[in-house]
Design an enzyme around this catalytic site. Structure first.
Site, PDB file in Angstrom:
ATOM      1  N   TYR A   1      64.947   0.659  10.268  1.00 57.31           N
ATOM      2  CA  TYR A   1      63.107   0.836  10.615  1.00 57.31           C
ATOM      3  C   TYR A   1      63.879   0.392  11.760  1.00 57.31           C
ATOM      4  O   TYR A   1      63.278   1.248  12.944  1.00 57.31           O
ATOM      5  CB  TYR A   1      62.590   0.306   9.632  1.00 57.31           C
ATOM      6  CG  TYR A   1      61.169   0.274  10.867  1.00 57.31           C
ATOM      7  CD1 TYR A   1      60.270   0.933  10.740  1.00 57.31           C
ATOM      8  CD2 TYR A   1      61.194  -1.242   9.995  1.00 57.31           C
ATOM      9  CE1 TYR A   1      59.284   0.696  11.469  1.00 57.31           C
ATOM     10  CE2 TYR A   1      59.491  -1.637  11.101  1.00 57.31           C
ATOM     11  CZ  TYR A   1      58.946  -0.368  11.274  1.00 57.31           C
ATOM     12  OH  TYR A   1      56.918  -0.522  11.765  1.00 57.31           O
TER      13      TYR A   1
ATOM     14  N   LYS B   1      62.902   1.734  15.891  1.00 50.97           N
ATOM     15  CA  LYS B   1      61.357   1.105  16.835  1.00 50.97           C
ATOM     16  C   LYS B   1      61.871   0.562  17.661  1.00 50.97           C
ATOM     17  O   LYS B   1      61.628   1.174  19.209  1.00 50.97           O
ATOM     18  CB  LYS B   1      60.691   0.100  16.055  1.00 50.97           C
ATOM     19  CG  LYS B   1      60.032   0.611  15.092  1.00 50.97           C
ATOM     20  CD  LYS B   1      58.757   1.640  14.666  1.00 50.97           C
ATOM     21  CE  LYS B   1      57.860   1.062  15.807  1.00 50.97           C
ATOM     22  NZ  LYS B   1      56.896   1.909  15.811  1.00 50.97           N
TER      23      LYS B   1
ATOM     24  N   THR C   1      56.216  -3.525  16.984  1.00 53.85           N
ATOM     25  CA  THR C   1      56.387  -4.505  15.910  1.00 53.85           C
ATOM     26  C   THR C   1      57.504  -5.449  15.906  1.00 53.85           C
ATOM     27  O   THR C   1      58.288  -5.865  17.013  1.00 53.85           O
ATOM     28  CB  THR C   1      57.719  -3.917  15.036  1.00 53.85           C
ATOM     29  OG1 THR C   1      57.471  -5.022  13.780  1.00 53.85           O
ATOM     30  CG2 THR C   1      58.714  -2.561  15.031  1.00 53.85           C
ATOM     31  N   ASP C   2      57.378  -6.230  15.929  1.00 52.80           N
ATOM     32  CA  ASP C   2      57.980  -7.787  15.595  1.00 52.80           C
ATOM     33  C   ASP C   2      59.366  -7.474  15.171  1.00 52.80           C
ATOM     34  O   ASP C   2      60.200  -8.373  15.728  1.00 52.80           O
ATOM     35  CB  ASP C   2      57.295  -9.004  15.663  1.00 52.80           C
ATOM     36  CG  ASP C   2      57.174  -9.046  13.816  1.00 52.80           C
ATOM     37  OD1 ASP C   2      57.416  -7.906  13.375  1.00 52.80           O
ATOM     38  OD2 ASP C   2      56.446 -10.072  13.602  1.00 52.80           O
ATOM     39  N   GLU C   3      60.087  -6.729  14.241  1.00 55.76           N
ATOM     40  CA  GLU C   3      61.442  -6.381  14.484  1.00 55.76           C
ATOM     41  C   GLU C   3      61.437  -6.193  14.741  1.00 55.76           C
ATOM     42  O   GLU C   3      63.158  -6.501  14.820  1.00 55.76           O
ATOM     43  CB  GLU C   3      60.962  -5.945  12.720  1.00 55.76           C
ATOM     44  CG  GLU C   3      60.006  -6.042  11.811  1.00 55.76           C
ATOM     45  CD  GLU C   3      59.562  -5.368  10.911  1.00 55.76           C
ATOM     46  OE1 GLU C   3      60.098  -4.781   9.965  1.00 55.76           O
ATOM     47  OE2 GLU C   3      58.793  -5.080   9.574  1.00 55.76           O
TER      48      GLU C   3
END
Ligand code: NAD
Ligand code: TYD
Length: 351
Positions: A165, A169, A140-142
């Site tokens: 989260y 990741k 994810t870009d997060e």
């Protein structure tokens, strides 16, 4: 690619990916391994369950023995790892399961792939693998953290995750990097922006707001609602993953996004307008702790090097998505009539 292991294929993006791959073909078997947590839903796949190329296995990516058995029994040569705990708000109340599933689960899967695919597993210096194998980590870009008013995430932006989260990741991504650099495992990592589309669990912004608006209930907007996300239709995310499987260079990271930055409040207003509901339903609630202000993806690498581009405009994608939820009320009702009620009460007790 002959035999694919798709993990987390009963969730939102995974089930869309299973649909896309079965439509496209070009392989012999697709094994979907999913633990069926609260987010896994076999109703998402009811139309493909009789496809002879498709096999569903209920199981956990942390179960090493099961993984070894599946790699051997189905002669798996391609892994796409969607399986994860995926909701930021749940990671704030229950971080440990995010570490366990997202980090330990990813490492267990990497180890199983290495074990199954390495030509000489007893030799720790050997970096030779069966030809054509690939492990793809869906990230994810997060992991890049938050942006200010300007700038975009590229593949070389330093990792700076802010939530449990995104930290889990990012840790999983680093483990994939380590398996590539230390053991030579053929890997790719994809980092996509926020997805929307059919089969999304209604804890996430867009299906939650569509459901509440239709039901005439309050729409809980965190803080001022001016946080920006870069939205991509889930089918475009899935086609990008298929492109990376086909053409991705081993060891490379590919960002995926469609240049669709929107403030949360804009999205909520769009949903209300499309459904003919008034803005008095909007309720500004206490902001999420550590809430990332803005995400934006620079997709230059995947578009120029691999030739991928999104097919949906945001307007078309949102119109189709709102209609999908309107025409799949039974799917939604089944989810929200169960355990979801407890989650919603706990999460939005003052709304
Ligand atoms: P989701 O929560 O809808 O689905 C996750 C699936 O994984 C569920 O079917 C669940 O049952 C399964 N699962 C959970 N733990 C498991 C375990 N231990 N073993 C096997 N299966 C397990 O998530 P999603 O939104 O479809 O996201 C899929 C992946 O894409 C995640 O890795 C997420 O980090 C990533 N991602 C999501 C978005 C987004 O906008 N939703 C954007 C970029 C990346
Ligand atoms: P979400 O769908 O949870 O995705 P992520 O946190 O991974 O970006 O949330 C998208 C945005 O919407 C995020 O800025 C948080 C916000 N949001 C609300 O304002 N209200 C809500 O009830 C939810 C679920 C999200």
């Amino acid at each position: 690619m002959r035999n694919l292991l798709v993990t987390g294929g009963a969730g939102f993006i995974g089930s869309n990916f299973v649909h896309l791959m079965l439509e496209r073909g070009g392989f012999e078997r697709l094994v979907n391994l999913d633990a069926l947590t609260y987010a896994g839903n076999l109703d998402n796949l009811s139309d493909v369950q009789d496809d002879e190329r498709y096999v569903f296995v209920k199981g956990d990516i942390r179960d090493a023995d099961l993984l070894d058995e599946l790699f051997a029994r189905y002669d798996i040569d391609t892994v796409v790892n969607f399986a994860a705990e995926s909701h930021v708000d749940r990671s704030i109340t229950e971080p440990l399961i995010f570490l366990s599933t997202n980090v330990v689960g990813t490492q267990t899967l990497l180890e199983a792939a290495k074990h199954a695919w390495k030509l000489n597993p007893a030799d720790k210096y050997s970096r030779e693998y069966r030809p054509g194998v690939k492990y793809l980590q869906v990230s994810t870009d997060e992991v890049y953290g938050a942006l200010g008013k300007t700038g975009m995430f590229t593949e070389t932006t330093p990792l700076a995750p802010n939530s449990p989260y995104s930290a889990s990741k990012a840790s999983a991504d680093l483990m994939v990097r380590a398996y590539h650099n230390t053991f030579g495992l053929p890997c790719n990592i994809t980092r996509c922006s926020n997805n929307y589309g059919p089969y999304q669990f209604p804890e996430k912004l867009i299906p939650l707001m569509i459901h509440n608006a239709e039901a005439g209930e309050s729409l809980p907007v965190y803080g001022d609602g001016m946080q920006v996300r870069d939205w991509l239709h889930v089918r475009d995310h899935c086609s990008a993953i298929a492109t990376v499987l086909e053409k991705g260079v081993d060891g490379e990271v590919y960002n995926i996004g469609g240049n669709n930055e929107k403030a949360n409040l804009y999205i909520v207003q769009l949903i209300l307008k499309t459904l003919g509901k008034g803005e008095e339903l909007i309720r500004h609630v206490k902001d999420r702790p550590g809430h990332d202000r803005r995400y934006a993806i620079d997709n230059t690498k995947i578009t120029t090097q691999l030739g991928w581009s999104p097919a949906y405009t945001f307007e078309q994608g949102m119109a189709e998505t709102i209609e999908w939820y309107q025409t799949h009320r039974a799917w939604m009702e089944k989810i929200i009539s169960g355990e979801y009620q407890n989650y919603y009460q706990d999460m939005y007790q003052n709304v």
